[in-house]
Design an enzyme around this catalytic site. Structure first.
Site, short mmCIF file in Angstrom:
data_model
loop_
_atom_site.label_atom_id
_atom_site.label_comp_id
_atom_site.label_asym_id
_atom_site.label_seq_id
_atom_site.Cartn_x
_atom_site.Cartn_y
_atom_site.Cartn_z
CD1 TRP A 161 17.26 45.37 -18.94
CD2 TRP A 161 16.83 44.40 -16.96
NE1 TRP A 161 15.80 45.84 -18.58
CE2 TRP A 161 15.68 45.29 -17.30
CE3 TRP A 161 16.50 43.80 -15.88
CZ2 TRP A 161 14.43 45.51 -16.52
CZ3 TRP A 161 15.63 44.06 -14.92
CH2 TRP A 161 14.25 44.65 -15.31
CD GLU A 261 10.51 35.52 -23.35
OE1 GLU A 261 9.31 36.14 -23.08
OE2 GLU A 261 11.65 35.80 -22.58
CG LEU A 262 8.28 39.66 -28.26
CD1 LEU A 262 7.28 40.23 -29.27
CD2 LEU A 262 9.37 40.36 -28.31
NE ARG A 289 13.14 32.39 -11.28
CZ ARG A 289 13.11 31.99 -12.44
NH1 ARG A 289 12.01 31.82 -13.43
NH2 ARG A 289 14.22 31.47 -13.35
CB CYS A 295 8.80 37.65 -19.72
SG CYS A 295 9.88 36.21 -19.74
#
Length: 488
Positions: A161, A261-262, A289, A295
């Site tokens: 999200w 992509e964790l 940001r 992440c």
């Protein structure tokens, strides 16, 4: 709250149904789920709620379109992606407004994401025709070795999200460039941007069934059966490490190609010789940001003991002067967090740090009133094992701890199960080279707080995932290598 007429018209014009086989259709039984504005908590749209049957229909469409799309000349695929880039650019304000409405980020940041997300369409439109094989003679002289590539096949994409446009284009663009078809399951909190992108792809000339979009309030209901479908050949997921591990286990049963992509817990390391003005500007950029919901966000501030007091004081002064408010309002620096649960989780981490002896220089509490706002926060005296240092914060909180020398900085930075990004501020080029070799991460920002770029490979090591997105490496995730042996 009554939305401005232009915003209400935009929501009215945005698709809210499923995209399957090139057509917009209701979910099975007409089921829907609500999408909320995190600045107010109010419902802004009802979106079709896909079922397992709807997911299967999307897979049917992707599988039916696969051979024809794979056979489409790369120049034609490239031109479709380029038209999509042009349309994203043309509709930038509408896309940015949708993102701000459903995700919360300030409009200026949403505009930045439109630019960033669009670049993946342009970049991979240029990469599509540059996929190469090779030809050589075997060392023994008995065979000629010919290698070529082909698309892996239908792909399932599960996107988060926090960057609802860019995470979709970062996956869809290389897949389409390589000749793969797609089923996209966007996050339930932010499906509107993905559905608007679906319309753009149709308008750009993407053939029916090549891109299918199935929002749902029950991800497992839709994705579980798809992961067992033998026609599916690739899974790409962006999200938490916990969910990524579960998906990898499911994908193993079907021996799927995977890209993961964790989670991240990026250390932001400031040495005594750093330009503090630059480090402070970079800290604000890397931390705030997307309200810290990224992440790659700086999660742990490791500052040399000689400059830690000044750095922390000035960072707190900067944070205290920021304006927190709805993302659509002019002058807003920080919007709301995406949900009440997200805001409350951030506050629990701050409370635990305070209870453990950390000092709150600024912030440290939610903002009163409607919406899910949290004050930008700076903590000092934070123990390295504090939950706010160990866990991914995903909020506007900067915990600061100190180090004495380079070895201690590296030890603290690497003391994590994840390794996505790191930020280093120093004037010593030799140190930069050493740290790029020693830090256990996939990406290092040197004297900059912004590292993401469509032309660069994005990804991490350890529990931060598998594979790379973007750059020349990005298209390789969607190609199989075929070896042909020819006699001399």
């Amino acid at each position: 709250m009554t939305l401005p007429s232009a915003v209400a018209e935009l929501l009215q014009a945005t698709p809210t149904t499923l995209l399957v086989g090139g057509a917009w259709r209701d979910a099975e039984g007409g089921a829907t789920f609500d999408v909320h504005d995190p600045a107010t908590g109010e419902v802004i749209a009802a979106v079709a709620d896909a079922s397992a049957a709807d997911g299967a229909a999307a897979m049917d469409a992707a599988a039916a379109a696969q051979d024809a799309w794979a056979a489409t000349p790369t120049r034609e695929r490239a031109e479709v992606l380029r038209r999509a880039f042009d349309l994203v650019t043309e509709r930038a304000e509408e896309l940015a407004t949708l993102m701000t409405l459903e995700m919360g980020k300030p409009l200026a940041e949403s505009r930045g994401e439109v630019t960033y997300g669009g670049e993946f369409l342009r970049w991979f439109s240029e990469e599509a025709a540059h996929v190469n094989g090779r030809y050589q003679t075997a060392p023994e002289g008995t065979l000629r070795i010919l290698t070529t590539t082909r698309p892996v096949g239908p792909c399932l994409f599960i996107t988060p999200w926090n960057f609802p446009l860019a995470m979709a284009t970062r996956k869809i663009a290389p897949a389409l460039a390589a000749g793969c078809t797609v089923v996209l399951k966007p996050a339930a909190l932010t499906p509107l941007t993905a559905l608007a992108l679906g319309q753009i792809l149709l308008d750009a000339g993407v053939p029916d069934g090549v891109v299918n979009i199935v929002p749902t309030s029950s991800a497992r209901t839709v994705t579980g059966p798809l992961l067992q479908d033998r026609r599916l050949r690739k899974l790409s997921f962006t999200g938490s490490t916990e969910v990524g591990r579960a998906l990898l286990k499911e994908a193993a049963g079907n021996v799927l190609r995977t890209s993961m992509e964790l989670g991240g817990s990026a250390p932001f390391v400031v040495f005594a010789d750093a330009d503090l003005d630059a480090a402070l500007a970079g800290a604000r950029q890397a931390k705030l940001r997307n309200m810290g919901e990224a992440c790659t966000a700086a999660n742990r501030f490791l500052v040399h003991e000689d400059v830690a007091e000044e750095f922390s004081r000035r960072l707190a002064e900067d944070f205290a002067g920021l304006t927190v408010g709805p993302g659509l309002e002019e002058g807003t620096d920080l919007g709301p967090l995406v949900s009440e649960d997200q805001r409350d989780g951030v506050h629990r981490l701050v409370t635990a740090a305070r209870d453990g002896g950390a000092r709150v220089l600024t912030g440290g509490e939610p903002v009163d009133g409607p919406g899910y706002f949290y004050r930008p926060t700076v903590l000092t005296g934070v123990a390295p094992d504090s939950p706010v240092m160990v866990n991914e914060i995903f909020g506007p909180v900067a915990p600061v701890t100190t180090f004495r020398d380079e070895d201690e900085a590296v030890r603290l930075a690497n003391d994590s199960d994840v390794g996505l990004a790191a930020y280093v501020y120093t004037a010593d080029l030799s140190r930069v080279l050493r740290l790029s070799e020693r830090l256990e991460v996939g990406m290092v920002g040197v004297n900059t707080g912004l590292i993401s770029n469509a032309a660069a490979p994005f990804g991490g090591v350890k529990h931060s995932g598998l594979g790379r997105e973007g750059g020349v490496e990005g298209i390789e995730e969607y190609l199989e290598t075929v070896y042909v042996a020819l006699p001399v």
